[in-house]
Design a protein around this motif. Sequence first.
Motif, PDB file in Angstrom:
ATOM      1  N   PRO A 214       0.811  -1.210   0.000  1.00  0.00           N
ATOM      2  CA  PRO A 214       0.000   0.000   0.000  1.00  0.00           C
ATOM      3  C   PRO A 214       0.849   1.267   0.000  1.00  0.00           C
ATOM      4  O   PRO A 214       1.954   1.283   0.531  1.00  0.00           O
ATOM      5  CB  PRO A 214      -0.788  -0.112   1.310  1.00  0.00           C
ATOM      6  CG  PRO A 214       0.129  -0.900   2.211  1.00  0.00           C
ATOM      7  CD  PRO A 214       0.841  -1.869   1.313  1.00  0.00           C
ATOM      8  N   ALA A 215       0.317   2.285  -0.639  1.00  0.00           N
ATOM      9  CA  ALA A 215       1.013   3.566  -0.678  1.00  0.00           C
ATOM     10  C   ALA A 215       0.674   4.366   0.579  1.00  0.00           C
ATOM     11  O   ALA A 215      -0.483   4.390   1.019  1.00  0.00           O
ATOM     12  CB  ALA A 215       0.601   4.355  -1.914  1.00  0.00           C
ATOM     13  N   ARG A 216       1.655   5.018   1.119  1.00  0.00           N
ATOM     14  CA  ARG A 216       1.425   5.857   2.294  1.00  0.00           C
ATOM     15  C   ARG A 216       0.685   7.120   1.885  1.00  0.00           C
ATOM     16  O   ARG A 216       1.029   7.760   0.879  1.00  0.00           O
ATOM     17  CB  ARG A 216       2.768   6.240   2.928  1.00  0.00           C
ATOM     18  CG  ARG A 216       2.633   7.086   4.191  1.00  0.00           C
ATOM     19  CD  ARG A 216       3.992   7.387   4.779  1.00  0.00           C
ATOM     20  NE  ARG A 216       4.837   8.142   3.865  1.00  0.00           N
ATOM     21  CZ  ARG A 216       6.069   8.543   4.158  1.00  0.00           C
ATOM     22  NH1 ARG A 216       6.612   8.225   5.313  1.00  0.00           N
ATOM     23  NH2 ARG A 216       6.779   9.224   3.266  1.00  0.00           N
ATOM     24  N   ARG A 217      -0.329   7.488   2.626  1.00  0.00           N
ATOM     25  CA  ARG A 217      -1.050   8.729   2.340  1.00  0.00           C
ATOM     26  C   ARG A 217      -0.239   9.916   2.866  1.00  0.00           C
ATOM     27  O   ARG A 217       0.217   9.894   4.011  1.00  0.00           O
ATOM     28  CB  ARG A 217      -2.427   8.714   2.986  1.00  0.00           C
ATOM     29  CG  ARG A 217      -3.218  10.010   2.776  1.00  0.00           C
ATOM     30  CD  ARG A 217      -4.659   9.863   3.199  1.00  0.00           C
ATOM     31  NE  ARG A 217      -5.376   9.016   2.260  1.00  0.00           N
ATOM     32  CZ  ARG A 217      -6.668   8.702   2.375  1.00  0.00           C
ATOM     33  NH1 ARG A 217      -7.370   9.151   3.403  1.00  0.00           N
ATOM     34  NH2 ARG A 217      -7.254   7.935   1.482  1.00  0.00           N
ATOM     35  N   PRO A 218      -0.071  10.975   2.061  1.00  0.00           N
ATOM     36  CA  PRO A 218       0.639  12.157   2.561  1.00  0.00           C
ATOM     37  C   PRO A 218      -0.049  12.731   3.794  1.00  0.00           C
ATOM     38  O   PRO A 218      -1.270  12.596   3.972  1.00  0.00           O
ATOM     39  CB  PRO A 218       0.561  13.138   1.382  1.00  0.00           C
ATOM     40  CG  PRO A 218       0.358  12.270   0.186  1.00  0.00           C
ATOM     41  CD  PRO A 218      -0.472  11.113   0.654  1.00  0.00           C
ATOM     42  N   SER A 219       0.733  13.372   4.634  1.00  0.00           N
ATOM     43  CA  SER A 219       0.196  13.911   5.877  1.00  0.00           C
ATOM     44  C   SER A 219       0.197  15.438   5.905  1.00  0.00           C
ATOM     45  O   SER A 219      -0.304  16.042   6.858  1.00  0.00           O
ATOM     46  CB  SER A 219       1.024  13.399   7.062  1.00  0.00           C
ATOM     47  OG  SER A 219       2.392  13.749   6.902  1.00  0.00           O
ATOM     48  N   ARG A 220       0.750  16.058   4.853  1.00  0.00           N
ATOM     49  CA  ARG A 220       0.852  17.518   4.827  1.00  0.00           C
ATOM     50  C   ARG A 220       0.503  18.009   3.436  1.00  0.00           C
ATOM     51  O   ARG A 220       0.977  17.473   2.434  1.00  0.00           O
ATOM     52  CB  ARG A 220       2.270  17.951   5.203  1.00  0.00           C
ATOM     53  CG  ARG A 220       2.502  19.465   5.233  1.00  0.00           C
ATOM     54  CD  ARG A 220       3.839  19.773   5.890  1.00  0.00           C
ATOM     55  NE  ARG A 220       4.167  21.186   5.880  1.00  0.00           N
ATOM     56  CZ  ARG A 220       5.075  21.741   5.070  1.00  0.00           C
ATOM     57  NH1 ARG A 220       5.773  20.975   4.237  1.00  0.00           N
ATOM     58  NH2 ARG A 220       5.320  23.030   5.112  1.00  0.00           N
ATOM     59  N   LEU A 221      -0.340  19.048   3.379  1.00  0.00           N
ATOM     60  CA  LEU A 221      -0.811  19.595   2.110  1.00  0.00           C
ATOM     61  C   LEU A 221      -0.394  21.049   1.985  1.00  0.00           C
ATOM     62  O   LEU A 221      -0.605  21.853   2.899  1.00  0.00           O
ATOM     63  CB  LEU A 221      -2.344  19.487   2.025  1.00  0.00           C
ATOM     64  CG  LEU A 221      -3.003  20.023   0.758  1.00  0.00           C
ATOM     65  CD1 LEU A 221      -2.583  19.211  -0.462  1.00  0.00           C
ATOM     66  CD2 LEU A 221      -4.522  20.031   0.909  1.00  0.00           C
ATOM     67  N   LEU A 222       0.200  21.379   0.840  1.00  0.00           N
ATOM     68  CA  LEU A 222       0.554  22.753   0.507  1.00  0.00           C
ATOM     69  C   LEU A 222      -0.339  23.247  -0.621  1.00  0.00           C
ATOM     70  O   LEU A 222      -0.792  22.467  -1.459  1.00  0.00           O
ATOM     71  CB  LEU A 222       2.015  22.852   0.065  1.00  0.00           C
ATOM     72  CG  LEU A 222       3.081  22.325   1.012  1.00  0.00           C
ATOM     73  CD1 LEU A 222       4.462  22.488   0.386  1.00  0.00           C
ATOM     74  CD2 LEU A 222       3.012  23.032   2.365  1.00  0.00           C
ATOM     75  N   LEU A 223      -0.574  24.550  -0.660  1.00  0.00           N
ATOM     76  CA  LEU A 223      -1.310  25.179  -1.751  1.00  0.00           C
ATOM     77  C   LEU A 223      -0.411  26.208  -2.410  1.00  0.00           C
ATOM     78  O   LEU A 223       0.117  27.102  -1.729  1.00  0.00           O
ATOM     79  CB  LEU A 223      -2.593  25.834  -1.229  1.00  0.00           C
ATOM     80  CG  LEU A 223      -3.491  26.484  -2.277  1.00  0.00           C
ATOM     81  CD1 LEU A 223      -4.968  26.267  -1.930  1.00  0.00           C
ATOM     82  CD2 LEU A 223      -3.220  27.990  -2.413  1.00  0.00           C
ATOM     83  N   LEU A 250      -6.627  15.313   3.799  1.00  0.00           N
ATOM     84  CA  LEU A 250      -5.263  15.594   4.260  1.00  0.00           C
ATOM     85  C   LEU A 250      -5.164  16.714   5.290  1.00  0.00           C
ATOM     86  O   LEU A 250      -4.084  16.948   5.827  1.00  0.00           O
ATOM     87  CB  LEU A 250      -4.368  15.956   3.062  1.00  0.00           C
ATOM     88  CG  LEU A 250      -4.256  14.916   1.944  1.00  0.00           C
ATOM     89  CD1 LEU A 250      -3.253  15.385   0.897  1.00  0.00           C
ATOM     90  CD2 LEU A 250      -3.844  13.561   2.495  1.00  0.00           C
ATOM     91  N   GLY A 251      -6.247  17.406   5.557  1.00  0.00           N
ATOM     92  CA  GLY A 251      -6.184  18.543   6.469  1.00  0.00           C
ATOM     93  C   GLY A 251      -6.005  19.844   5.698  1.00  0.00           C
ATOM     94  O   GLY A 251      -5.770  19.852   4.484  1.00  0.00           O
ATOM     95  N   SER A 252      -6.105  20.939   6.403  1.00  0.00           N
ATOM     96  CA  SER A 252      -6.046  22.257   5.781  1.00  0.00           C
ATOM     97  C   SER A 252      -4.719  22.469   5.058  1.00  0.00           C
ATOM     98  O   SER A 252      -3.657  22.101   5.561  1.00  0.00           O
ATOM     99  CB  SER A 252      -6.235  23.358   6.827  1.00  0.00           C
ATOM    100  OG  SER A 252      -7.509  23.256   7.423  1.00  0.00           O
ATOM    101  N   ALA A 253      -4.803  23.094   3.886  1.00  0.00           N
ATOM    102  CA  ALA A 253      -3.609  23.366   3.083  1.00  0.00           C
ATOM    103  C   ALA A 253      -2.892  24.603   3.596  1.00  0.00           C
ATOM    104  O   ALA A 253      -3.515  25.602   3.964  1.00  0.00           O
ATOM    105  CB  ALA A 253      -3.988  23.558   1.626  1.00  0.00           C
TER     106      ALA A 253
END
Length: 415
Positions: A214-223, A250-253
């Motif tokens: 399985p691929a790891r889901r990213p934990s940090r999102l940038l915009l 992923l949570g707020s960007a």
Amino acid sequence: MSSVVSSDPSFTAGSFPLSSGQPDEEGVGAFIPGPRVHVAGSADGALGGLSCAVKDVLDVAGTVTGNGNPDWARTHAPARHHASAVARILAAGADVVGKTISDELAYSLTGENTHYGTPLNSAAPDRVPGGSSSGSAAAVAAGLVDFALGSDCGGSVRVPSSYCGLLGMRPTHGRICAEGIAPFAPSFDCVGWFARDPRVFAAVGAVLLEEEGPARRPSRLLLAQDAFDLLEEDVRTALMPAVARVEALLGSATPVTLSPDGLAHWSAAFRTLQAAEIWQSVGAWVDEVKPGFGPGVKERFEAAARLDPAEVDAARPVREAVVARMVDLLPPGTVMVLPSTPRIAPLRGSAAADTEVTYRHLAMNLLCTAGLAGLPQVSMPLARVAGAPIGLSLLGRRNSDLELVTLAASICAAG
């Protein structure tokens, strides 16, 4: 089978149905003129039951790779072997059911080919499909095939994906073997793919990337704030709910400036380096054959022939700076969201000065980052403006391809 798709309990290898209810193929105009290529896939495999089209810059054994131009087709012999990516999807069970129109020598982003016509954008029939993988995108959007292979140098998968409302992937440079692709700009060229169904998109990715989950889901999102700042208000407004769908997972960007030097500065360096490589790859052929090119393509080849080596030398440090910037912005576990294109597709038959200059230059401001840094980028069909699709992209660090494919498939499936 990779666990990219195995989370769906209804999925089993070889369970995909072939496309049904196909529209009039002639009306779509996705396939190259002449007899249709058909190569059956292996008897079993992860892509069993799927149909695939192949952009006519990728070799299919026994056929001439036409590269979007009749003079190229006339001066080249049939391929002796399948391109590596073609061989891989055949071995996984997919059937190749045709080769698709490309913009001339893949040097355009509109999808309008002077010699072979403009494939239909089924998602916005009055608008172009985008290039240079125009036929591949058109075939998938019309339901003629389940998925299609294309190539992406400056945006030739990402742009048609955005314009036609498809999932489309540009992988990490070098991640998928480019053996058997027509020469163009080797330090930028990538083999990519299109699909409508998120499960199909993920399954094809697992095969081409040769990676088990399985691929790891990213934990940090940038915009990429400066990328969104380039958009007109209606486009930016339309994309915000799509951004929210990514944030829901992923949570707020966190807003960031993608290019401290300005995206136009990066884009200019990309165009210079790309043009230099293209002329090195095919300039001798252009000088010898003197092919007839259509509007926009003709002028770009003329500019490439006149390119000052000093401009190329000045562009190289810019590329190095982009690579360093993206390493800093995208550590493991981080993904960035940005618009795939600045606008919806241009209307068919628009003036070349608009589609081949204005649209292209605006688009390259958004597309150049992945090319210069060799990064994976996936366009997702999550928004519409004036009834036409426009894509939202995920950009990841090098070799985070499976993470992006899995995440994009999850986001699109949830819709």
